[in-house]
Design an enzyme around this catalytic site. Structure first.
Site, PDB file in Angstrom:
ATOM      1  N   TYR A  79       0.975  -1.288   0.101  1.00 54.26           N
ATOM      2  CA  TYR A  79      -0.181   0.123  -0.043  1.00 54.26           C
ATOM      3  C   TYR A  79       0.978   1.452  -0.030  1.00 54.26           C
ATOM      4  O   TYR A  79       0.847   2.231  -0.651  1.00 54.26           O
ATOM      5  CB  TYR A  79      -0.997  -0.099   1.460  1.00 54.26           C
ATOM      6  CG  TYR A  79      -2.055   1.094   1.254  1.00 54.26           C
ATOM      7  CD1 TYR A  79      -3.195   0.716   0.681  1.00 54.26           C
ATOM      8  CD2 TYR A  79      -1.864   2.246   1.647  1.00 54.26           C
ATOM      9  CE1 TYR A  79      -4.426   1.781   0.339  1.00 54.26           C
ATOM     10  CE2 TYR A  79      -2.706   3.194   1.614  1.00 54.26           C
ATOM     11  CZ  TYR A  79      -3.746   2.831   0.900  1.00 54.26           C
ATOM     12  OH  TYR A  79      -5.058   3.950   0.766  1.00 54.26           O
ATOM     13  N   PHE A 131      -6.366  19.969 -25.293  1.00 54.65           N
ATOM     14  CA  PHE A 131      -6.967  18.709 -25.492  1.00 54.65           C
ATOM     15  C   PHE A 131      -8.350  18.930 -24.802  1.00 54.65           C
ATOM     16  O   PHE A 131      -8.422  19.595 -23.753  1.00 54.65           O
ATOM     17  CB  PHE A 131      -6.361  17.579 -24.902  1.00 54.65           C
ATOM     18  CG  PHE A 131      -7.022  16.155 -25.226  1.00 54.65           C
ATOM     19  CD1 PHE A 131      -7.283  15.979 -26.607  1.00 54.65           C
ATOM     20  CD2 PHE A 131      -7.677  15.497 -24.395  1.00 54.65           C
ATOM     21  CE1 PHE A 131      -7.762  14.699 -27.069  1.00 54.65           C
ATOM     22  CE2 PHE A 131      -8.140  14.564 -24.399  1.00 54.65           C
ATOM     23  CZ  PHE A 131      -8.406  14.082 -25.674  1.00 54.65           C
ATOM     24  N   ASP A 132      -9.270  18.154 -25.308  1.00 48.70           N
ATOM     25  CA  ASP A 132     -10.574  18.413 -24.929  1.00 48.70           C
ATOM     26  C   ASP A 132     -10.848  17.988 -23.382  1.00 48.70           C
ATOM     27  O   ASP A 132     -11.555  19.034 -22.261  1.00 48.70           O
ATOM     28  CB  ASP A 132     -11.639  17.132 -25.176  1.00 48.70           C
ATOM     29  CG  ASP A 132     -11.483  16.621 -26.762  1.00 48.70           C
ATOM     30  OD1 ASP A 132     -10.451  17.208 -27.430  1.00 48.70           O
ATOM     31  OD2 ASP A 132     -12.433  16.192 -27.164  1.00 48.70           O
ATOM     32  N   ASP A 221       2.025  19.632 -21.363  1.00 42.99           N
ATOM     33  CA  ASP A 221       1.158  18.373 -21.361  1.00 42.99           C
ATOM     34  C   ASP A 221       1.900  17.476 -22.216  1.00 42.99           C
ATOM     35  O   ASP A 221       2.072  17.536 -23.287  1.00 42.99           O
ATOM     36  CB  ASP A 221      -0.305  18.744 -22.084  1.00 42.99           C
ATOM     37  CG  ASP A 221      -0.990  17.486 -22.240  1.00 42.99           C
ATOM     38  OD1 ASP A 221      -0.497  16.539 -22.315  1.00 42.99           O
ATOM     39  OD2 ASP A 221      -2.584  17.469 -22.615  1.00 42.99           O
ATOM     40  N   ALA A 223       1.722  14.122 -23.019  1.00 43.95           N
ATOM     41  CA  ALA A 223       1.182  12.831 -23.489  1.00 43.95           C
ATOM     42  C   ALA A 223       2.066  12.274 -24.786  1.00 43.95           C
ATOM     43  O   ALA A 223       2.195  11.130 -24.700  1.00 43.95           O
ATOM     44  CB  ALA A 223      -0.196  13.215 -24.070  1.00 43.95           C
ATOM     45  N   LYS A 264      -0.287   7.037 -23.876  1.00 40.19           N
ATOM     46  CA  LYS A 264       0.326   7.343 -25.145  1.00 40.19           C
ATOM     47  C   LYS A 264       1.933   7.306 -24.947  1.00 40.19           C
ATOM     48  O   LYS A 264       2.197   5.928 -25.075  1.00 40.19           O
ATOM     49  CB  LYS A 264       0.178   8.915 -25.460  1.00 40.19           C
ATOM     50  CG  LYS A 264      -1.270   9.161 -25.928  1.00 40.19           C
ATOM     51  CD  LYS A 264      -2.138   9.478 -24.571  1.00 40.19           C
ATOM     52  CE  LYS A 264      -3.514   9.863 -25.258  1.00 40.19           C
ATOM     53  NZ  LYS A 264      -4.322  10.119 -23.718  1.00 40.19           N
ATOM     54  N   HIS A 447     -20.954  13.158 -30.479  1.00 37.76           N
ATOM     55  CA  HIS A 447     -20.666  12.198 -31.614  1.00 37.76           C
ATOM     56  C   HIS A 447     -20.379  10.929 -30.909  1.00 37.76           C
ATOM     57  O   HIS A 447     -20.267   9.886 -31.533  1.00 37.76           O
ATOM     58  CB  HIS A 447     -18.946  12.851 -31.902  1.00 37.76           C
ATOM     59  CG  HIS A 447     -18.188  13.150 -30.770  1.00 37.76           C
ATOM     60  ND1 HIS A 447     -18.395  14.274 -29.951  1.00 37.76           N
ATOM     61  CD2 HIS A 447     -16.940  12.492 -30.171  1.00 37.76           C
ATOM     62  CE1 HIS A 447     -17.286  14.297 -29.131  1.00 37.76           C
ATOM     63  NE2 HIS A 447     -16.591  13.097 -29.215  1.00 37.76           N
TER      64      HIS A 447
HETATM   65  N1  F0G Z   1      -3.568  15.398 -23.128  1.00 42.68           N
HETATM   66  C1  F0G Z   1      -3.631  15.178 -24.443  1.00 42.68           C
HETATM   67  C2  F0G Z   1      -2.740  15.806 -25.373  1.00 42.68           C
HETATM   68  C3  F0G Z   1      -4.622  14.035 -25.010  1.00 42.68           C
HETATM   69  O1  F0G Z   1      -4.415  13.673 -26.235  1.00 42.68           O
HETATM   70  C4  F0G Z   1      -5.085  13.329 -24.084  1.00 42.68           C
HETATM   71  C5  F0G Z   1      -5.924  12.198 -24.469  1.00 42.68           C
HETATM   72  C6  F0G Z   1      -5.070  13.824 -22.603  1.00 42.68           C
HETATM   73  C7  F0G Z   1      -4.480  14.849 -22.355  1.00 42.68           C
HETATM   74  C8  F0G Z   1      -6.071  13.150 -21.645  1.00 42.68           C
HETATM   75  O2  F0G Z   1      -5.384  11.885 -21.163  1.00 42.68           O
HETATM   76  O3  F0G Z   1      -7.003   9.963 -21.791  1.00 42.68           O
HETATM   77  O4  F0G Z   1      -5.236   9.551 -20.261  1.00 42.68           O
HETATM   78  O5  F0G Z   1      -7.210  11.074 -19.590  1.00 42.68           O
HETATM   79  N2  F0G Z   1      -6.378  11.924 -25.673  1.00 42.68           N
HETATM   80  C9  F0G Z   1      -6.820  10.592 -26.095  1.00 42.68           C
HETATM   81  C10 F0G Z   1      -7.138  10.671 -27.584  1.00 42.68           C
HETATM   82  C11 F0G Z   1      -8.229  10.364 -25.536  1.00 42.68           C
HETATM   83  O6  F0G Z   1      -7.685   9.807 -28.311  1.00 42.68           O
HETATM   84  O7  F0G Z   1      -6.290  11.596 -28.317  1.00 42.68           O
HETATM   85  P1  F0G Z   1      -6.154  10.613 -20.635  1.00 42.68           P
END
Ligand code: F0G
Length: 457
Positions: A79, A131-132, A221, A223, A264, A447
């Site tokens: 833990y 990113f969204d 960020d 990723a 990623k 979508h």
């Molecule tokens: N930042 C970037 C640039 C991303 O592309 C994503 C996720 C995230 C943050 C969020 O990370 O999914 O681990 O919570 N992108 C995926 C895509 C979902 O299909 O482009 P997460």
């Protein structure tokens, strides 16, 4: 010396051999048509077993290496203070130079914790392009998520090397006017939203200098940081002889904090982290982490996940891997161009974005041309892609694109050849491709669940 990149061979050389295989699922056109009718022509509704080649996302869909699976067996599930935690935090600190490492279950959890502690009503967070989930988490804390992409980003056909850059002039104007409202500046590498385009090191340095001048922290960020570093080596003056690890260390040396989706460029199926320089902010984020993710030495993850990520962060910086990775997207894009299909140029690191206008020019926007291409790729070849156009963004959509995201180390060149063949086949029968109308949609993020029907004629 490399056996591939230096030899001028045309073959994309996958820098691995296969020890464990997973069967693909074959279906007939009739079965796929039935599946489309059942799901209301929305490929998000398909069962994965109904898909032959799944290009929905490159997130969490990669294949792990033998070393990662071995590390999984070493996972220490204690833990508190597990050995896996020590290995994980050492790997992240070694790479980023940041002292505080906060493990989370995926990237958006890092975003949620960070913004909960830093963003309030009236604040604005600039980014090259959010990113969204980054945008949504800032807005959830009542801040403004401001996109400041460079000018070239708006033109899908411009061949600029670093279209992922932030517009430094607009950033400077924002800081000159509202520095006190800016809790941090963000840079997303690579810039996913505009096509996986890289950010140059020069751009990062300029942003760092501005952040120093206004005493504002810079966050990355990360990723797809390794893909970004590969583009820097290929395209930016002064980096050709550097290793990806050296470039990554330089990149992170400019950051006060990093949010990371390890799904990623962590080469893992789940996981992420928030890494911070500031002691006080780290203490506050850790307190929140315990509330919703878990104890600070595992976050939302099992010990074995921490191991897989620690190993993945090393493997992702292997130049042979990155050469194969970026070459695959270039190759697929080239095959599409050869078939008369346009894509976002230059191709990004993790995906190829088809321009639906060049595939189904007879379909007007209100008939959802990019969606029509997505449906057709599935109908003709069992390929699952994502619409990035009017279905996703409504009337705010600026382009009608189809994203073919490439999972890491999963598909071989033959699979990519097949994808290119299907793209060409869809284009060849474009006159028969129908447009669509929406028959049902939810109040937001339509979508994912909207239902459609084809419009004859
Ligand atoms: N930042 C970037 C640039 C991303 O592309 C994503 C996720 C995230 C943050 C969020 O990370 O999914 O681990 O919570 N992108 C995926 C895509 C979902 O299909 O482009 P997460």
């Amino acid at each position: 010396m490399s056996g591939t990149g230096d030899g001028g061979w045309r073959t994309i050389f996958e820098p691995f051999r296969i020890k464990s295989v997973e069967p693909l699922h074959f279906t007939t056109v009739a079965e796929r048509e039935a599946a489309l009718e059942r799901t209301g022509y929305n490929v998000f509704g398909l069962a994965a077993r109904e898909v032959l080649i799944d290009l929905l996302t490159d997130s969490g869909t990669g294949a792990m290496s033998a070393e990662q699976w071995a590390a999984i067996m070493r996972g220490d599930e204690s833990y508190a203070g597990a050995e896996s935690w020590e290995r994980f935090t050492a790997a992240v600190t070694n790479l980023t130079g940041l002292a505080h490492v906060i493990p989370v279950h995926q990237g958006r959890a890092a975003e949620r914790i960070l913004f909960a502690e830093t963003v309030k009503l009236g604040d604005v967070v600039p980014n090259n392009t959010h990113f969204d989930t980054t945008r949504a988490n800032i807005e959830y804390d009542r801040g403004e998520a401001l996109d400041l992409p460079c000018e070239a980003a708006g033109d899908t056909q411009a061949e600029a090397p670093f279209k992922g850059n932030i517009d430094v002039e607009r950033l400077e104007a924002l800081l000159a006017e509202r520095a006190l409202d800016v809790p941090m500046v963000f840079l997303t590498v690579t810039n996913n939203t505009i096509g996986g385009q890289p950010v140059s090191m020069a751009n990062v340095r300029e942003v760092r200098a501005l952040c120093d001048r206004y005493e504002i922290p810079l966050f990355i960020d990360a990723a797809r940081f390794a893909e970004n570093c590969w583009f820097v080596i290929q395209r930016e003056e002064g980096y050709a002889d550097r290793t990806p690890t050296e470039v990554a260390k330089e990149l992170f040396s400019y950051a006060d904090g990093v949010t990371m989706s390890a799904k990623k460029d962590g080469l893992a199926n789940i996981g992420g982290f928030l890494a911070l320089r500031d002691d006080d902010l780290a203490a506050r984020c850790r307190a929140l982490l315990i509330l919703t993710e878990g104890f600070p030495t595992y976050g939302g993850l099992a010990g074995r996940d921490l191991e897989a990520i620690a190993q993945g962060l090393e493997e992702v910086l292997d130049p042979e891997y990155l050469r194969y990775r970026v070459r695959t997207a270039e190759y697929l894009a080239q095959r599409c161009w050869d078939a008369g299909v346009e894509t976002v140029r230059p191709p990004g690191g993790h995906a190829v974005y088809l321009d639906a206008g060049s595939m189904v020019p007879h379909l007007h926007r209100d008939r959802f041309p990019a969606h029509a291409v997505v449906v057709e790729l599935y109908r003709v070849g069992g390929i699952r892609a994502v619409e990035v156009g009017s279905v996703m963004f409504g009337p705010a959509a600026t382009h009608e694109l189809v994203r073919l995201a490439l999972p890491r180390r999963v598909y071989t060149q033959s699979h990519i050849d097949y994808v290119a063949e299907v793209v060409a086949a869809v284009r060849a029968r474009r006159e028969q491709v129908p447009g669509y109308r929406i028959t049902w949609e939810p109040p937001y993020l339509r979508h994912f669940t909207a239902r459609f029907e084809p419009i004859a004629g």
